[in-house]
Scaffold this motif. Structure first.
Motif, PDB file in Angstrom:
ATOM      1  N   MET A 129       0.859  -1.197   0.000  1.00 54.84           N
ATOM      2  CA  MET A 129       0.000   0.000   0.000  1.00 54.84           C
ATOM      3  C   MET A 129       0.888   1.237   0.000  1.00 54.84           C
ATOM      4  O   MET A 129       1.825   1.327   0.788  1.00 54.84           O
ATOM      5  CB  MET A 129      -0.916   0.006   1.229  1.00 54.84           C
ATOM      6  N   LEU A 130       0.550   2.209  -0.860  1.00 57.55           N
ATOM      7  CA  LEU A 130       1.349   3.422  -0.996  1.00 57.55           C
ATOM      8  C   LEU A 130       0.629   4.592  -0.351  1.00 57.55           C
ATOM      9  O   LEU A 130      -0.490   4.932  -0.751  1.00 57.55           O
ATOM     10  CB  LEU A 130       1.608   3.718  -2.474  1.00 57.55           C
ATOM     11  N   ILE A 131       1.208   5.209   0.689  1.00 61.28           N
ATOM     12  CA  ILE A 131       0.617   6.349   1.380  1.00 61.28           C
ATOM     13  C   ILE A 131       1.641   7.467   1.432  1.00 61.28           C
ATOM     14  O   ILE A 131       2.697   7.342   2.081  1.00 61.28           O
ATOM     15  CB  ILE A 131       0.190   5.973   2.808  1.00 61.28           C
ATOM     16  N   LYS A 132       1.406   8.582   0.672  1.00 60.47           N
ATOM     17  CA  LYS A 132       2.286   9.751   0.628  1.00 60.47           C
ATOM     18  C   LYS A 132       3.707   9.341   0.305  1.00 60.47           C
ATOM     19  O   LYS A 132       4.672   9.707   0.984  1.00 60.47           O
ATOM     20  CB  LYS A 132       2.237  10.528   1.952  1.00 60.47           C
ATOM     21  N   GLY A 133       3.822   8.547  -0.728  1.00 57.61           N
ATOM     22  CA  GLY A 133       5.147   8.157  -1.214  1.00 57.61           C
ATOM     23  C   GLY A 133       5.799   7.062  -0.441  1.00 57.61           C
ATOM     24  O   GLY A 133       6.902   6.648  -0.761  1.00 57.61           O
ATOM     25  N   LYS A 134       5.148   6.580   0.598  1.00 54.66           N
ATOM     26  CA  LYS A 134       5.723   5.507   1.406  1.00 54.66           C
ATOM     27  C   LYS A 134       5.021   4.198   1.108  1.00 54.66           C
ATOM     28  O   LYS A 134       3.789   4.156   0.996  1.00 54.66           O
ATOM     29  CB  LYS A 134       5.611   5.826   2.896  1.00 54.66           C
ATOM     30  N   ASN A 135       5.754   3.193   0.963  1.00 59.42           N
ATOM     31  CA  ASN A 135       5.218   1.871   0.685  1.00 59.42           C
ATOM     32  C   ASN A 135       5.028   1.131   2.007  1.00 59.42           C
ATOM     33  O   ASN A 135       6.010   0.791   2.675  1.00 59.42           O
ATOM     34  CB  ASN A 135       6.154   1.098  -0.232  1.00 59.42           C
ATOM     35  N   ILE A 136       3.779   0.948   2.392  1.00 61.35           N
ATOM     36  CA  ILE A 136       3.472   0.292   3.667  1.00 61.35           C
ATOM     37  C   ILE A 136       2.855  -1.072   3.374  1.00 61.35           C
ATOM     38  O   ILE A 136       1.871  -1.173   2.637  1.00 61.35           O
ATOM     39  CB  ILE A 136       2.517   1.141   4.512  1.00 61.35           C
ATOM     40  N   LYS A 137       3.464  -2.096   3.900  1.00 64.21           N
ATOM     41  CA  LYS A 137       2.946  -3.432   3.720  1.00 64.21           C
ATOM     42  C   LYS A 137       2.056  -3.820   4.897  1.00 64.21           C
ATOM     43  O   LYS A 137       2.461  -3.714   6.048  1.00 64.21           O
ATOM     44  CB  LYS A 137       4.101  -4.425   3.595  1.00 64.21           C
ATOM     45  N   LEU A 138       0.827  -4.204   4.556  1.00 63.46           N
ATOM     46  CA  LEU A 138      -0.111  -4.650   5.601  1.00 63.46           C
ATOM     47  C   LEU A 138       0.025  -6.144   5.802  1.00 63.46           C
ATOM     48  O   LEU A 138      -0.006  -6.926   4.844  1.00 63.46           O
ATOM     49  CB  LEU A 138      -1.552  -4.305   5.208  1.00 63.46           C
ATOM     50  N   LYS A 139       0.164  -6.515   7.035  1.00 64.77           N
ATOM     51  CA  LYS A 139       0.236  -7.929   7.361  1.00 64.77           C
ATOM     52  C   LYS A 139      -1.172  -8.518   7.409  1.00 64.77           C
ATOM     53  O   LYS A 139      -2.179  -7.794   7.467  1.00 64.77           O
ATOM     54  CB  LYS A 139       0.933  -8.122   8.702  1.00 64.77           C
ATOM     55  N   THR A 140      -1.240  -9.801   7.384  1.00 65.97           N
ATOM     56  CA  THR A 140      -2.533 -10.493   7.438  1.00 65.97           C
ATOM     57  C   THR A 140      -3.310 -10.110   8.688  1.00 65.97           C
ATOM     58  O   THR A 140      -4.524  -9.871   8.645  1.00 65.97           O
ATOM     59  CB  THR A 140      -2.324 -12.018   7.420  1.00 65.97           C
ATOM     60  N   PHE A 141      -2.619  -9.989   9.796  1.00 64.22           N
ATOM     61  CA  PHE A 141      -3.271  -9.612  11.057  1.00 64.22           C
ATOM     62  C   PHE A 141      -3.897  -8.224  10.954  1.00 64.22           C
ATOM     63  O   PHE A 141      -4.999  -7.980  11.427  1.00 64.22           O
ATOM     64  CB  PHE A 141      -2.260  -9.666  12.202  1.00 64.22           C
ATOM     65  N   ASP A 142      -3.131  -7.291  10.294  1.00 64.04           N
ATOM     66  CA  ASP A 142      -3.640  -5.921  10.151  1.00 64.04           C
ATOM     67  C   ASP A 142      -4.899  -5.902   9.296  1.00 64.04           C
ATOM     68  O   ASP A 142      -5.855  -5.174   9.581  1.00 64.04           O
ATOM     69  CB  ASP A 142      -2.579  -5.021   9.526  1.00 64.04           C
ATOM     70  N   ILE A 143      -4.919  -6.700   8.257  1.00 63.18           N
ATOM     71  CA  ILE A 143      -6.094  -6.761   7.370  1.00 63.18           C
ATOM     72  C   ILE A 143      -7.300  -7.306   8.139  1.00 63.18           C
ATOM     73  O   ILE A 143      -8.422  -6.799   8.020  1.00 63.18           O
ATOM     74  CB  ILE A 143      -5.782  -7.635   6.139  1.00 63.18           C
ATOM     75  N   ILE A 144      -7.052  -8.309   8.954  1.00 61.81           N
ATOM     76  CA  ILE A 144      -8.145  -8.887   9.742  1.00 61.81           C
ATOM     77  C   ILE A 144      -8.697  -7.854  10.714  1.00 61.81           C
ATOM     78  O   ILE A 144      -9.911  -7.732  10.892  1.00 61.81           O
ATOM     79  CB  ILE A 144      -7.646 -10.143  10.502  1.00 61.81           C
ATOM     80  N   VAL A 145      -7.817  -7.096  11.346  1.00 59.92           N
ATOM     81  CA  VAL A 145      -8.253  -6.060  12.285  1.00 59.92           C
ATOM     82  C   VAL A 145      -9.087  -5.008  11.579  1.00 59.92           C
ATOM     83  O   VAL A 145     -10.132  -4.568  12.087  1.00 59.92           O
ATOM     84  CB  VAL A 145      -7.030  -5.418  12.984  1.00 59.92           C
ATOM     85  N   VAL A 146      -8.645  -4.580  10.393  1.00 59.30           N
ATOM     86  CA  VAL A 146      -9.381  -3.561   9.634  1.00 59.30           C
ATOM     87  C   VAL A 146     -10.768  -4.073   9.270  1.00 59.30           C
ATOM     88  O   VAL A 146     -11.782  -3.375   9.444  1.00 59.30           O
ATOM     89  CB  VAL A 146      -8.595  -3.151   8.367  1.00 59.30           C
ATOM     90  N   PHE A 147     -10.844  -5.278   8.748  1.00 61.41           N
ATOM     91  CA  PHE A 147     -12.137  -5.848   8.373  1.00 61.41           C
ATOM     92  C   PHE A 147     -13.036  -6.039   9.595  1.00 61.41           C
ATOM     93  O   PHE A 147     -14.248  -5.816   9.526  1.00 61.41           O
ATOM     94  CB  PHE A 147     -11.943  -7.183   7.641  1.00 61.41           C
ATOM     95  N   ALA A 148     -12.442  -6.433  10.705  1.00 59.10           N
ATOM     96  CA  ALA A 148     -13.235  -6.608  11.933  1.00 59.10           C
ATOM     97  C   ALA A 148     -13.802  -5.279  12.395  1.00 59.10           C
ATOM     98  O   ALA A 148     -14.959  -5.189  12.823  1.00 59.10           O
ATOM     99  CB  ALA A 148     -12.371  -7.237  13.033  1.00 59.10           C
ATOM    100  N   PHE A 149     -12.971  -4.218  12.297  1.00 58.56           N
ATOM    101  CA  PHE A 149     -13.430  -2.885  12.702  1.00 58.56           C
ATOM    102  C   PHE A 149     -14.590  -2.425  11.822  1.00 58.56           C
ATOM    103  O   PHE A 149     -15.595  -1.892  12.313  1.00 58.56           O
ATOM    104  CB  PHE A 149     -12.262  -1.897  12.631  1.00 58.56           C
ATOM    105  N   VAL A 150     -14.441  -2.615  10.525  1.00 60.34           N
ATOM    106  CA  VAL A 150     -15.512  -2.225   9.592  1.00 60.34           C
ATOM    107  C   VAL A 150     -16.781  -3.023   9.867  1.00 60.34           C
ATOM    108  O   VAL A 150     -17.893  -2.487   9.863  1.00 60.34           O
ATOM    109  CB  VAL A 150     -15.047  -2.425   8.132  1.00 60.34           C
TER     110      VAL A 150
END
Length: 291
Positions: free
Chosen positions: A1-22
């Motif tokens: 994922m690219l945010i303001k020129g920075k390449n940030i890699k989301l881990k599987t755990f982070d994706i699960i947390v985001v989906f759970a929050f939504v």
């Protein structure tokens, strides 16, 4: 994922947390902002720990009920409110109570029923509501006035009967009981609606069976008891092909109800008739006309 020129890699755990929050946000939005409908239900109060014979509740409990009692959600919004209270006095200890309550219910498309706090709102189902400081439990007997067309006027004949096994040869009731009611007396519910009216009263000396010394059986007038026959107009409600007083299945308007005294305890089967100063149980002997 690219945010303001920075390449940030989301881990599987982070994706699960985001989906759970939504998912949680969507569920909260559905619960808090789903469409609710106001429906009116009539609840017959029948708290098991408070219930007496004939499905009544003690009179001390009734005094805590009042119009305007509410149940509130976590945001302080009213979800249930008492709009009307009908009480039917049946003894010096108990009453039948019908509450008209406005509910904010959710209509479920899947089962085509209204739901309240996750439970079905249907006639015959039980409901428990914490209204103010009082816990109310009862059976739903009507939704949105579905029973209004079931009310009929019944013209019946009745007697005041008290059978005592100690004196089986004697009919009638004590004179003071016979004198307690008069033609034109009307029994009303707590809202002032008439439910039973005495159209005609016939009073005569009661009969008693006497066996003579020769073994003959004869009828004689009893010097202290009266035989009372009544013509009544009763507002009854049809439920399942039969009519009931108060729209309550504990009080069927049928022939051959009676009051029996056993060991000084009154075992009551019949229809109550009360005024400001009396309570008498009636035995229906004939149903003449239903209008």
């Amino acid at each position: 994922m690219l945010i303001k020129g920075k390449n940030i890699k989301l881990k599987t755990f982070d994706i699960i947390v985001v989906f759970a929050f939504v998912f949680i946000c969507l569920c909260l939005f559905f619960v808090l902002f789903r469409k609710q409908s106001n429906i009116s239900v009539i609840v017959k109060v029948n708290e098991e720990s408070l219930a007496y014979a004939n499905g009544g509740v003690p009179n001390w409990y009734v005094q805590f009920l009042h119009v305007g009692m509410k149940e509130l959600d976590v945001f302080g919004r009213s979800t249930a409110e008492i709009k009307e209270i009908k009480t039917y006095f049946t003894s010096n200890q108990k009453s039948v109570v019908h509450l008209t309550i406005d509910l904010k219910a959710v209509y479920s498309l899947s089962n085509r029923q209204y739901m309240y706090k996750g439970k079905s709102v249907s006639i015959g189902s039980t409901i428990q509501l914490p209204l103010d400081n009082l816990s109310i439990k009862g059976m739903i007997i009507d939704i949105d006035g579905s029973k209004k067309n079931n009310l009929k006027r019944l013209f019946v004949q009745a007697r005041i009967i008290s059978t005592d096994p100690v004196f089986p040869q004697t009919e009638g009731v004590s004179s003071y009981i016979a004198e307690a009611i008069k033609e034109g007396d009307v029994m009303k519910d707590s809202l002032g609606h008439p439910v039973v009216k005495i159209i005609k009263k016939i009073e005569e000396d009661a009969k008693m069976t006497v066996i003579t010394a020769n073994g003959d059986v004869i009828l004689q007038k009893h010097p202290m008891r009266k035989d009372v026959s009544l013509n009544l107009e009763i507002l009854g409600e049809k439920i399942g092909g039969r009519y009931y007083l108060f729209g309550d299945t504990d009080f069927p308007i049928i022939v051959s109800n009676s009051t029996t005294i056993v060991n000084n305890n009154s075992m009551i089967e019949g229809l109550p008739f009360y005024t400001n100063n009396s309570l008498i149980w009636l035995t229906v002997t004939k149903i003449n006309v239903i209008q």
